[in-house]
Design a protein around this motif. Sequence first.
Motif, short mmCIF file in Angstrom:
data_model
loop_
_atom_site.label_atom_id
_atom_site.label_comp_id
_atom_site.label_asym_id
_atom_site.label_seq_id
_atom_site.Cartn_x
_atom_site.Cartn_y
_atom_site.Cartn_z
N TYR A 97 12.89 2.22 5.44
CA TYR A 97 12.44 0.87 5.82
C TYR A 97 13.55 0.09 6.52
CZ TYR A 97 7.79 0.61 3.70
OH TYR A 97 6.45 0.79 3.42
N GLU A 101 13.08 -0.97 10.37
CA GLU A 101 12.73 -2.38 10.47
C GLU A 101 13.92 -3.31 10.74
OE1 GLU A 101 9.73 -3.84 10.43
OE2 GLU A 101 8.80 -1.86 10.36
N ASP A 102 15.09 -2.94 10.21
CA ASP A 102 16.22 -3.90 10.27
C ASP A 102 17.53 -3.18 9.97
OD1 ASP A 102 17.85 -6.11 10.20
OD2 ASP A 102 16.92 -7.01 8.42
N ILE A 136 14.21 -8.09 7.96
CA ILE A 136 13.45 -7.91 6.72
C ILE A 136 13.35 -9.24 5.97
CG2 ILE A 136 13.69 -6.95 4.38
CD1 ILE A 136 14.40 -4.27 5.70
N GLN A 139 10.75 -11.32 7.63
CA GLN A 139 9.42 -10.79 7.32
C GLN A 139 9.00 -11.19 5.90
OE1 GLN A 139 8.65 -6.60 8.44
NE2 GLN A 139 10.51 -6.70 9.66
N TYR A 178 10.56 -7.68 -0.78
CA TYR A 178 9.90 -7.26 0.46
C TYR A 178 9.04 -6.01 0.25
CZ TYR A 178 9.66 -5.14 5.15
OH TYR A 178 9.24 -4.55 6.33
N ASN A 218 4.51 0.25 8.49
CA ASN A 218 4.72 -1.18 8.66
C ASN A 218 4.46 -1.65 10.08
OD1 ASN A 218 5.38 -3.27 6.81
ND2 ASN A 218 7.27 -3.65 7.93
N HIS A 219 4.57 -0.73 11.01
CA HIS A 219 4.33 -1.03 12.42
C HIS A 219 2.89 -1.49 12.63
CE1 HIS A 219 4.65 -0.72 16.74
NE2 HIS A 219 3.68 0.16 16.79
#
Length: 285
Positions: A97, A101-102, A136, A139, A178, A218-219
């Motif tokens: 993740y 994502e980050d 993250i 988000q 998260y 998550n996309h």
Amino acid sequence: MRKSKEENNKEKNNKEKNGKSSLKKFIFSIVIIFIIITAIYTALSAYKWQLLANAIISNTPSIVYDSEGNIIAEIGKERKQFNVSINEIPSNLKNAYVGIEDQRFYNHFGIDIKRTSAAIFNYVFKGKTSFGGSTITQQLAKNITNDNSTSVYRKVNEWFRAVSLEAFLSKDEILEAYLNIIYVGPNIYGVKNAAKYYFDKDLSDLSLAECSFLAGLNHSPNSYNPFLEEKDNSEKIEKRTKIVLNKMLELNSISQDEFNLAINEVENGLAFKKGSITSNRKWYI
């Protein structure tokens, strides 16, 4: 005695200086008052936001009483059992993740300056309103407020909230919250439910390839759902999962051997098995 022209000019200059000095003092006072009011408002906003975030993240049920003080409802109580601690989440899943994502998650203060600058550039010069560049932490802030608008005001608020979250939560606490709150499928939230729904497994039993698939979700969770009857998503799933694995290899989160084994598993087809989710989770805000 009549004043000389020089004395009159000097007196005039002194009056002008005094007038300018008074004006400067007045402006300075206004600026100071504005700064103080802004600081107080910001502090109060941050405090209220922290209270809200803590309540949502800790998933403490909201208790509703009747006029006689009797408990008539506990809103959100059913969600408690689905939360998992950061220690229960496999390293491969956390790294997957973070990687996709980050990747600078552990180094920024809630905002990734590099990604945010690129997003602002795209907004100003290319007219892209999706902004992008969300960390993250950002988000998480967005998920807590459930604000999906694309306005500049919403994005600025998101930056402020992300920085506030970083001020009172550790990185592990942010990542834990998260991974417990994110949407992962049809009315399904959190990685624990994701592991159950897609593989009928506990988090601890997930393979590296399976962790990468979940992170890739998550996309666009609904686009990579393998259980859709109307279309075959296998090629799309394979491509997305490989993107996550390549990012993990690039960041040295996994070794070359681990990467090769996971790629082989993906190419042979992930063993999806639809598990039963007895109680779907919903965040109450």
